[in-house]
Design a protein around this motif. Structure first.
Motif, PDB file in Angstrom:
ATOM      1  N   GLN A 243       0.784  -1.414   0.024  1.00 48.65           N
ATOM      2  CA  GLN A 243       0.154   0.064  -0.100  1.00 48.65           C
ATOM      3  C   GLN A 243       0.658   1.115   0.015  1.00 48.65           C
ATOM      4  OE1 GLN A 243      -3.646   0.171  -0.334  1.00 48.65           O
ATOM      5  NE2 GLN A 243      -3.196  -1.904  -0.885  1.00 48.65           N
ATOM      6  N   HIS A 244       1.974   1.047   0.580  1.00 49.08           N
ATOM      7  CA  HIS A 244       2.827   2.374   0.552  1.00 49.08           C
ATOM      8  C   HIS A 244       3.618   2.546  -0.877  1.00 49.08           C
ATOM      9  CE1 HIS A 244       5.549   5.602   1.674  1.00 49.08           C
ATOM     10  NE2 HIS A 244       5.000   5.678   2.987  1.00 49.08           N
ATOM     11  N   PRO A 245       3.493   3.649  -1.311  1.00 46.66           N
ATOM     12  CA  PRO A 245       4.324   4.133  -2.652  1.00 46.66           C
ATOM     13  C   PRO A 245       5.911   3.403  -2.578  1.00 46.66           C
ATOM     14  CG  PRO A 245       3.087   5.917  -2.139  1.00 46.66           C
ATOM     15  CD  PRO A 245       2.830   4.986  -0.856  1.00 46.66           C
ATOM     16  N   TYR A 246       6.664   3.749  -1.397  1.00 51.98           N
ATOM     17  CA  TYR A 246       7.836   3.094  -1.374  1.00 51.98           C
ATOM     18  C   TYR A 246       8.065   1.610  -1.376  1.00 51.98           C
ATOM     19  CZ  TYR A 246      12.642   1.848   0.439  1.00 51.98           C
ATOM     20  OH  TYR A 246      13.894   1.643   0.930  1.00 51.98           O
ATOM     21  N   THR A 247       7.192   0.906  -0.777  1.00 50.52           N
ATOM     22  CA  THR A 247       7.105  -0.535  -0.773  1.00 50.52           C
ATOM     23  C   THR A 247       6.796  -0.924  -2.244  1.00 50.52           C
ATOM     24  OG1 THR A 247       6.083  -0.715   1.515  1.00 50.52           O
ATOM     25  CG2 THR A 247       6.276  -2.740   0.176  1.00 50.52           C
ATOM     26  N   GLN A 248       5.952  -0.181  -2.908  1.00 47.08           N
ATOM     27  CA  GLN A 248       5.576  -0.846  -4.404  1.00 47.08           C
ATOM     28  C   GLN A 248       6.773  -0.539  -5.184  1.00 47.08           C
ATOM     29  OE1 GLN A 248       2.189   2.243  -5.175  1.00 47.08           O
ATOM     30  NE2 GLN A 248       0.872   0.973  -3.765  1.00 47.08           N
ATOM     31  N   GLY A 249       7.467   0.788  -5.101  1.00 41.67           N
ATOM     32  CA  GLY A 249       8.605   1.045  -5.902  1.00 41.67           C
ATOM     33  C   GLY A 249       9.818  -0.200  -5.399  1.00 41.67           C
ATOM     34  N   PHE A 250       9.823  -0.452  -4.183  1.00 42.16           N
ATOM     35  CA  PHE A 250      10.887  -1.629  -3.780  1.00 42.16           C
ATOM     36  C   PHE A 250      10.657  -2.756  -4.475  1.00 42.16           C
ATOM     37  CE2 PHE A 250      13.673  -4.093  -1.204  1.00 42.16           C
ATOM     38  CZ  PHE A 250      14.477  -2.906  -0.814  1.00 42.16           C
ATOM     39  N   ILE A 251       9.409  -3.313  -4.630  1.00 42.44           N
ATOM     40  CA  ILE A 251       8.982  -4.344  -5.555  1.00 42.44           C
ATOM     41  C   ILE A 251       9.188  -4.178  -6.863  1.00 42.44           C
ATOM     42  CG2 ILE A 251       7.147  -5.873  -6.071  1.00 42.44           C
ATOM     43  CD1 ILE A 251       5.935  -5.344  -3.100  1.00 42.44           C
ATOM     44  N   ARG A 252       8.859  -3.096  -7.452  1.00 43.66           N
ATOM     45  CA  ARG A 252       9.330  -2.846  -8.880  1.00 43.66           C
ATOM     46  C   ARG A 252      10.763  -2.958  -9.061  1.00 43.66           C
ATOM     47  NH1 ARG A 252       4.961   0.883  -8.673  1.00 43.66           N
ATOM     48  NH2 ARG A 252       6.440   2.618  -8.453  1.00 43.66           N
ATOM     49  N   SER A 253      11.596  -2.787  -8.389  1.00 43.74           N
ATOM     50  CA  SER A 253      12.985  -2.735  -8.441  1.00 43.74           C
ATOM     51  C   SER A 253      13.622  -4.004  -8.318  1.00 43.74           C
ATOM     52  CB  SER A 253      13.689  -1.918  -7.360  1.00 43.74           C
ATOM     53  OG  SER A 253      13.721  -2.650  -6.155  1.00 43.74           O
ATOM     54  N   LEU A 254      12.775  -5.161  -8.310  1.00 48.79           N
ATOM     55  CA  LEU A 254      13.151  -6.470  -8.103  1.00 48.79           C
ATOM     56  C   LEU A 254      13.327  -7.175  -9.624  1.00 48.79           C
ATOM     57  CD1 LEU A 254      10.787  -8.318  -5.333  1.00 48.79           C
ATOM     58  CD2 LEU A 254      13.177  -7.643  -4.905  1.00 48.79           C
ATOM     59  N   PRO A 255      14.686  -7.929  -9.616  1.00 45.30           N
ATOM     60  CA  PRO A 255      14.795  -8.451 -10.981  1.00 45.30           C
ATOM     61  C   PRO A 255      13.433  -8.945 -11.592  1.00 45.30           C
ATOM     62  CG  PRO A 255      16.617  -8.984  -9.499  1.00 45.30           C
ATOM     63  CD  PRO A 255      15.615  -8.435  -8.514  1.00 45.30           C
ATOM     64  N   LEU A 299      -4.987  -0.574   8.222  1.00 40.14           N
ATOM     65  CA  LEU A 299      -5.652  -0.805   7.060  1.00 40.14           C
ATOM     66  C   LEU A 299      -6.538  -2.033   7.303  1.00 40.14           C
ATOM     67  CD1 LEU A 299      -2.880  -0.327   4.400  1.00 40.14           C
ATOM     68  CD2 LEU A 299      -4.615   1.462   5.344  1.00 40.14           C
ATOM     69  N   GLU A 300      -6.071  -3.070   7.883  1.00 36.76           N
ATOM     70  CA  GLU A 300      -6.733  -4.289   8.109  1.00 36.76           C
ATOM     71  C   GLU A 300      -5.885  -5.092   9.206  1.00 36.76           C
ATOM     72  OE1 GLU A 300      -7.339  -6.261   4.390  1.00 36.76           O
ATOM     73  OE2 GLU A 300      -5.318  -6.489   4.032  1.00 36.76           O
ATOM     74  N   ARG A 301      -6.449  -6.164   9.468  1.00 37.19           N
ATOM     75  CA  ARG A 301      -5.844  -6.813  10.562  1.00 37.19           C
ATOM     76  C   ARG A 301      -4.657  -7.186  10.133  1.00 37.19           C
ATOM     77  NH1 ARG A 301      -7.166 -10.235  14.823  1.00 37.19           N
ATOM     78  NH2 ARG A 301      -5.701 -12.125  15.157  1.00 37.19           N
ATOM     79  N   GLY A 302      -3.361  -6.718  10.931  1.00 36.61           N
ATOM     80  CA  GLY A 302      -2.030  -6.989  10.672  1.00 36.61           C
ATOM     81  C   GLY A 302      -1.452  -6.164   9.444  1.00 36.61           C
ATOM     82  N   HIS A 303      -2.102  -5.103   9.161  1.00 35.70           N
ATOM     83  CA  HIS A 303      -1.407  -4.547   7.973  1.00 35.70           C
ATOM     84  C   HIS A 303      -1.576  -2.980   8.221  1.00 35.70           C
ATOM     85  CE1 HIS A 303      -1.217  -3.921   3.179  1.00 35.70           C
ATOM     86  NE2 HIS A 303      -0.338  -3.390   3.938  1.00 35.70           N
ATOM     87  N   SER A 304      -0.356  -2.444   8.254  1.00 32.34           N
ATOM     88  CA  SER A 304      -0.528  -0.778   8.363  1.00 32.34           C
ATOM     89  C   SER A 304       0.436  -0.149   7.760  1.00 32.34           C
ATOM     90  CB  SER A 304       0.001  -0.504   9.961  1.00 32.34           C
ATOM     91  OG  SER A 304      -0.587  -1.296  10.948  1.00 32.34           O
ATOM     92  N   SER A 305       0.237   1.110   7.416  1.00 35.65           N
ATOM     93  CA  SER A 305       0.841   2.029   6.499  1.00 35.65           C
ATOM     94  C   SER A 305       0.965   3.408   6.924  1.00 35.65           C
ATOM     95  CB  SER A 305       0.289   1.534   5.095  1.00 35.65           C
ATOM     96  OG  SER A 305       1.142   2.648   3.988  1.00 35.65           O
ATOM     97  N   ARG A 306       2.044   4.186   6.525  1.00 32.93           N
ATOM     98  CA  ARG A 306       2.368   5.343   7.108  1.00 32.93           C
ATOM     99  C   ARG A 306       2.144   6.217   5.674  1.00 32.93           C
ATOM    100  NH1 ARG A 306       4.878   7.205  11.360  1.00 32.93           N
ATOM    101  NH2 ARG A 306       5.960   5.220  11.724  1.00 32.93           N
ATOM    102  N   CYS A 307       1.034   6.448   5.149  1.00 28.82           N
ATOM    103  CA  CYS A 307       0.938   7.240   3.974  1.00 28.82           C
ATOM    104  C   CYS A 307      -0.645   7.754   3.816  1.00 28.82           C
ATOM    105  CB  CYS A 307       0.957   6.111   2.724  1.00 28.82           C
ATOM    106  SG  CYS A 307       0.565   6.987   1.208  1.00 28.82           S
ATOM    107  N   TYR A 308      -0.654   9.108   3.481  1.00 30.56           N
ATOM    108  CA  TYR A 308      -1.923   9.742   3.423  1.00 30.56           C
ATOM    109  C   TYR A 308      -2.686   9.242   2.215  1.00 30.56           C
ATOM    110  CZ  TYR A 308      -0.166  13.401   6.615  1.00 30.56           C
ATOM    111  OH  TYR A 308       0.323  13.878   7.838  1.00 30.56           O
ATOM    112  N   LEU A 309      -2.236   8.411   1.245  1.00 24.30           N
ATOM    113  CA  LEU A 309      -3.227   7.810   0.300  1.00 24.30           C
ATOM    114  C   LEU A 309      -3.957   6.921   1.109  1.00 24.30           C
ATOM    115  CD1 LEU A 309      -0.596   7.194  -2.431  1.00 24.30           C
ATOM    116  CD2 LEU A 309      -2.481   8.991  -2.459  1.00 24.30           C
TER     117      LEU A 309
END
Length: 311
Positions: A243-255, A299-309
């Motif tokens: 859910q966080h844009p940084y996490t999304q970008g981190f995943i997109r940077s994977l091979p 956001l839901e059980r066990g999922h949290s994010s530091r983002c205004y989105l």
């Protein structure tokens, strides 16, 4: 049951240029028998957090907060009390075994020294136990290897030795710092399988920038950026529904995702950006992101994010 409860942890370092806020108000819980992956770029504060737990930071470090391990605050223990816990109850598998292993001691003697110190075994019993740990780490001809020096082993073998050494005293809690760093694909797969097997039934904090490896080993993942947690969820959720844009970008940077790097660079830990620390690099930045520091949103059980989105 919570094995380790980290509450508002800060680890700062005075420098001539200002105060480096390597870990800044981190809250984190690790359950009994849970493996938590701590993910982030180089310089995000991951290793400092691990070293804070076992209290091996330099004397100049300013460490505040609470770290409750089995009901005891690690920051309030005396150095002698901490020494009795370190290595026996709480063990650390250090990164870069080439520099972590003593080059002038045989590997069997290095492991036996840990066993003697924490389990009180005699020299012969400790050496036999060291060979058993090498066998458990899937090192062939363990008895012969125990008589070798670190320079005689491959990188993958050295990593296995570090794992065997870290687990030799049967710790309840293990901190593994970049255990797959610098390994080829085949060796990394072997080390991942070994960690899965040898840490079964233990709590573990796996510190790594390798999100794919953490996804295989860990039950839950926390994403660290510029000294603070940005997102936390089950490993499968982080990988499939970040859910966080940084996490999304981190995943997109994977091979496996095409190696699309996140634009920009990590911010200064002396003078981090106002508002959200990721906003200078975020493709979805809003005005509020530049002004106000976001709080973690459940956001839901066990999922949290530091983002205004996520608001």
């Amino acid at each position: 049951m919570v094995m380790l409860d980290i509450i508002d942890l800060k680890a700062h370092f005075p420098t001539p240029d200002g105060l480096v806020k390597a870990v800044d108000s981190v809250d984190l819980q690790i359950e009994d028998n849970e493996r938590l992956g701590l993910i982030g770029e180089t310089g995000s504060g991951k290793t400092v957090l691990g070293m804070s737990i076992i209290r091996l930071l330099p004397p100049s470090a300013i460490v505040e907060g609470r770290m409750i391990y089995k009901g005891r605050d690690l920051l309030r223990l005396t150095e002698e009390e901490m020494r009795r816990l370190r290595g026996k109850e709480i063990a650390m598998i250090l990164q870069n075994p080439t520099t972590s292993l003593n080059p002038v001691l045989k590997i069997g003697d290095q492991i036996a020294e840990v066993i003697s110190l924490h389990l009180g075994l005699g020299k012969r019993e400790a050496k036999a136990r060291a060979v058993q740990m090498l066998e458990a780490a899937m090192i062939p001809e363990a008895e012969r290897r125990a008589e070798q020096y670190p320079h005689e082993l491959s990188g993958g073998m050295k990593e296995r030795v570090m794992i065997a050494m870290g687990l030799a005293s049967h710790p309840s809690f293990v901190i593994a710092d970049e255990p797959t760093k610098g390994l080829d694909a085949r060796t990394k797969a072997e080390i991942i399988s070994l960690i899965q097997d040898m840490t079964s039934g233990r709590s573990m904090l796996m510190i790594t920038h390798d999100l794919a490896a953490a996804g295989e080993i860990c039950d839950r993942i926390a994403v660290l950026y510029a000294g603070e947690i940005l997102e936390e969820a089950g490993a499968e959720t982080i990988l499939s529904d970040p859910q966080h844009p940084y996490t999304q970008g981190f995943i997109r940077s994977l091979p496996s995702q095409g190696l699309h790097p996140i634009s920009g660079s990590s911010p200064s830990l002396i003078d981090p950006p106002s508002g959200c620390r990721f906003h200078p690099r975020c493709p979805y930045v809003m005005e509020i992101c530049k002004r106000e520091h976001p709080q973690m949103i459940r956001l839901e059980r066990g999922h949290s994010s530091r983002c205004y989105l996520c608001h």
